[in-house]
Design a protein around this motif. Structure first.
Motif, mmCIF file in Angstrom:
data_model
loop_
_atom_site.group_PDB
_atom_site.id
_atom_site.type_symbol
_atom_site.label_atom_id
_atom_site.label_comp_id
_atom_site.label_asym_id
_atom_site.label_seq_id
_atom_site.Cartn_x
_atom_site.Cartn_y
_atom_site.Cartn_z
ATOM 1 N N TYR A 251 0.921 -1.298 0.119
ATOM 2 C CA TYR A 251 0.130 0.001 0.100
ATOM 3 C C TYR A 251 0.987 1.331 0.027
ATOM 4 N N PHE A 252 0.598 2.324 -0.969
ATOM 5 C CA PHE A 252 1.260 3.554 -0.989
ATOM 6 C C PHE A 252 0.069 4.547 -0.443
ATOM 7 N N THR A 253 0.112 5.252 0.378
ATOM 8 C CA THR A 253 -0.925 6.368 0.928
ATOM 9 C C THR A 253 -0.083 7.716 1.068
ATOM 10 N N GLY A 254 -1.120 8.673 1.045
ATOM 11 C CA GLY A 254 -0.545 9.966 1.319
ATOM 12 C C GLY A 254 -1.793 10.990 0.976
ATOM 13 N N GLN A 255 -1.295 12.248 0.902
ATOM 14 C CA GLN A 255 -2.361 13.126 0.613
ATOM 15 C C GLN A 255 -2.579 13.613 -0.712
ATOM 16 N N CYS A 256 -3.680 13.775 -1.216
ATOM 17 C CA CYS A 256 -3.838 14.291 -2.766
ATOM 18 C C CYS A 256 -5.078 15.321 -2.690
ATOM 19 N N TYR A 289 0.493 -15.403 -11.086
ATOM 20 C CA TYR A 289 -0.400 -15.515 -12.101
ATOM 21 C C TYR A 289 -1.343 -14.103 -12.053
ATOM 22 N N SER A 290 -1.320 -13.504 -10.823
ATOM 23 C CA SER A 290 -2.306 -12.508 -10.383
ATOM 24 C C SER A 290 -1.803 -11.282 -10.185
ATOM 25 N N PRO A 291 -0.868 -10.345 -10.552
ATOM 26 C CA PRO A 291 -0.637 -9.144 -10.095
ATOM 27 C C PRO A 291 -2.027 -8.348 -10.529
ATOM 28 N N ALA A 292 -2.199 -7.644 -9.402
ATOM 29 C CA ALA A 292 -3.232 -6.677 -9.412
ATOM 30 C C ALA A 292 -2.870 -5.133 -8.896
ATOM 31 N N VAL A 293 -3.557 -4.179 -9.578
ATOM 32 C CA VAL A 293 -3.041 -2.869 -9.257
ATOM 33 C C VAL A 293 -4.332 -1.735 -9.174
ATOM 34 N N GLY A 294 -4.537 -1.105 -8.121
ATOM 35 C CA GLY A 294 -5.611 -0.287 -8.195
ATOM 36 C C GLY A 294 -5.364 1.020 -7.272
ATOM 37 N N GLY A 295 -5.948 2.092 -7.632
ATOM 38 C CA GLY A 295 -5.311 3.148 -6.764
ATOM 39 C C GLY A 295 -6.786 4.192 -7.095
ATOM 40 N N ALA A 296 -7.209 5.142 -5.885
ATOM 41 C CA ALA A 296 -8.026 6.146 -5.861
ATOM 42 C C ALA A 296 -7.602 7.196 -5.053
ATOM 43 N N CYS A 297 -8.096 8.570 -5.130
ATOM 44 C CA CYS A 297 -7.895 9.953 -4.406
ATOM 45 C C CYS A 297 -9.355 10.030 -3.861
ATOM 46 N N SER A 298 -9.483 9.860 -2.499
ATOM 47 C CA SER A 298 -10.563 10.292 -1.750
ATOM 48 C C SER A 298 -10.887 11.630 -1.392
ATOM 49 N N ARG A 299 -12.205 12.138 -1.268
ATOM 50 C CA ARG A 299 -12.462 13.481 -0.789
ATOM 51 C C ARG A 299 -12.807 13.568 0.620
ATOM 52 N N GLU A 300 -13.650 12.485 0.998
ATOM 53 C CA GLU A 300 -13.949 12.582 2.304
ATOM 54 C C GLU A 300 -13.643 11.122 2.650
ATOM 55 N N TYR A 305 -4.665 9.407 -0.932
ATOM 56 C CA TYR A 305 -4.872 8.587 -1.874
ATOM 57 C C TYR A 305 -4.339 7.149 -1.259
ATOM 58 N N ALA A 306 -4.658 6.270 -2.048
ATOM 59 C CA ALA A 306 -4.244 4.830 -1.691
ATOM 60 C C ALA A 306 -3.826 3.993 -3.014
ATOM 61 N N VAL A 307 -2.847 3.607 -3.258
ATOM 62 C CA VAL A 307 -2.539 2.761 -4.465
ATOM 63 C C VAL A 307 -2.176 1.290 -4.103
ATOM 64 N N GLN A 308 -2.915 0.347 -4.448
ATOM 65 C CA GLN A 308 -2.644 -0.941 -3.665
ATOM 66 C C GLN A 308 -1.910 -1.955 -4.924
ATOM 67 N N ILE A 309 -0.853 -2.511 -4.615
ATOM 68 C CA ILE A 309 -0.428 -3.673 -5.487
ATOM 69 C C ILE A 309 -0.499 -4.887 -4.881
ATOM 70 N N GLY A 310 -0.911 -6.002 -5.437
ATOM 71 C CA GLY A 310 -1.151 -7.460 -4.845
ATOM 72 C C GLY A 310 -0.817 -8.371 -5.826
ATOM 73 N N PHE A 311 -0.089 -9.179 -5.167
ATOM 74 C CA PHE A 311 0.280 -10.727 -5.955
ATOM 75 C C PHE A 311 0.370 -11.905 -5.060
#
Length: 423
Positions: A251-256, A289-300, A305-311
């Protein structure tokens, strides 16, 4: 609203209605409605009752209809309306055939005005989930997910894993009371309808069922109850189960700052990383067989932000795959990617968007999201495509520097129990 080919009505009770007629599906109208507040307005002592309020109401039915009776009543009708309460909003979602439009409005009205408590139905539900909760601690994936949630929220009270003890905190009467409170004021609700709708035919239903909803003219704002992610580098290993397999999550997180432009760039970055991980981890190294990446910047409740990398992988491949992942992220930070890579990302996003804009669900959910953020919904069409086409290698490199900070990430690893620990 010329930018989206829609109209907006302001009702006498303060509620707003946004309608976008489409011809994507002849037999579909989609609903998305929201109001600010959510479970963030519940005190900690009542949180579990609030968190499951919509489920408790769902078990009870609405008006004079039990859950079973309601399903019988709706037999033969193509319509559904489902309430939900998130951390920061109370919502309604639904869909139906144009011929059953009045039934949809009746369901909306009854969800607001006549939620129902069925203690017998809740008791049956409690008996049903009891064994599941009792055995949940034996499931490696559940234990892993619970550890991840607890640490990423810095062990926030509201992020506790669902255990039999935590479940006992739910008071169904309080759940229904909280639900009634959150739906007692229609003045700050916005209702979005998208699909095969005739505004002339819809207007009487809006007047009868929505404009007559109760109001308190509250000005609710979600409350930040904590749970922000930890800072710095966090590494956690969970040993559970005996199968020789591992699961890695980073998980990478921080302000956005959430803007249409920042969301496009973040989507492009995660799309690029997904492609590169597929090439590196799966095709070159053959380690997963299953790398997965997702991310979003929330307002509330916080702009973060949180960017997730999983495998998944074998235990012996964990470290090589982790190093390969970080080497990839470092290469994205240190130098612009090729124009060819950027063009591939653009093509993928534009192709996906071309499909999305021909669906009613896309427009309903995204009009509601843009409206809630105070953004122009006209940006969902060709304006969005223009932002994608304007992406550059430099923009993606800058985004990689921001979102993949090597001094601020959390790494979670699920491994099998050691032989000596296996009973």
């Amino acid at each position: 609203i010329p930018g989206i080919g829609g109209v907006e009505w302001k009702l006498s009770n303060g509620a707003r209605v946004i309608i976008k007629p489409t011809d994507f599906k002849a037999d579909e109208v989609v609903l998305s409605a929201y109001s600010p507040g959510g479970t963030s307005l519940a005190e900690d002592k009542d949180y579990m009752s609030a968190a499951l309020a919509s489920q408790v109401v769902g078990l009870g039915g609405i008006g004079s209809f039990s859950f079973i009776d309601l399903n019988k009543k709706l037999s033969g009708k193509a319509v559904r309306v489902s309430p939900s309460i998130t951390e920061t909003t109370e919502r309604l979602s639904g869909s139906g055939s144009p011929k059953d439009l009045e039934t949809m409005f009746q369901l909306i009205y009854l969800n607001f005005t006549a939620p129902r408590l069925d203690t017998e139905a809740f008791a049956a539900f409690k008996a049903q989930v009891g064994p599941f909760l009792a055995n949940r601690g034996a499931d490696p994936n559940s234990v892993f997910a619970d550890s991840l949630t607890a640490i990423m929220s810095q062990h926030s009270f509201r992020s506790r894993p669902m255990t039999p003890a935590v479940f006992t905190e739910i008071d169904p009467a309080k759940s229904v009371s909280f639900f009634r409170n959150r739906f007692a004021d229609a003045s700050d609700f916005t209702f979005v309808f998208v699909g095969n709708v005739d505004t002339t035919a819809m207007k009487p239903f809006v007047g009868r069922y929505l404009a007559s909803l109760p109001t308190l003219t509250r000005k609710d704002t979600p409350v930040d109850r904590g749970g922000a992610p930890p800072r710095g580098v966090v590494q956690t290993t969970v040993r559970k189960g005996t199968e020789p397999k591992a699961n890695s999550v980073i998980y990478f997180t921080g302000q956005c700052v959430s803007t249409p432009q920042s969301r496009v760039v973040l989507r492009a970055l995660t799309t690029l990383v997904q492609t590169k991980l597929n090439e590196t981890l799966r095709e070159k190294l053959g380690g997963t067989y299953s790398p997965a990446v997702g991310g979003a910047c929330s307002r509330e409740p916080r702009q973060e932000y949180a960017v997730q990398i999983g495998f998944g992988s074998s235990p012996e491949n964990v470290e090589p795959l982790f190093k390969a992942t970080f080497n990839l992220l470092e290469s994205l930070r240190s130098a612009p990617v090729s124009q060819a890579d950027v063009d591939k990302v653009k093509e993928e996003i534009l192709r996906s968007h071309e499909v999305d804009v021909k669906t009613n669900t896309y427009w309903a959910s995204n009009i509601a999201a843009r409206d809630q953020a105070g953004e122009d919904p006209a940006g969902l069409g060709s304006v969005y495509d223009d932002m994608v086409k304007a992406l550059t290698p430099a923009a993606l490199q800058q985004a990689a520097k921001m979102y993949f900070n090597p001094a601020n990430y959390a790494r979670f690893l699920l491994l099998p129990e050691t032989p000596s620990a296996v009973k």
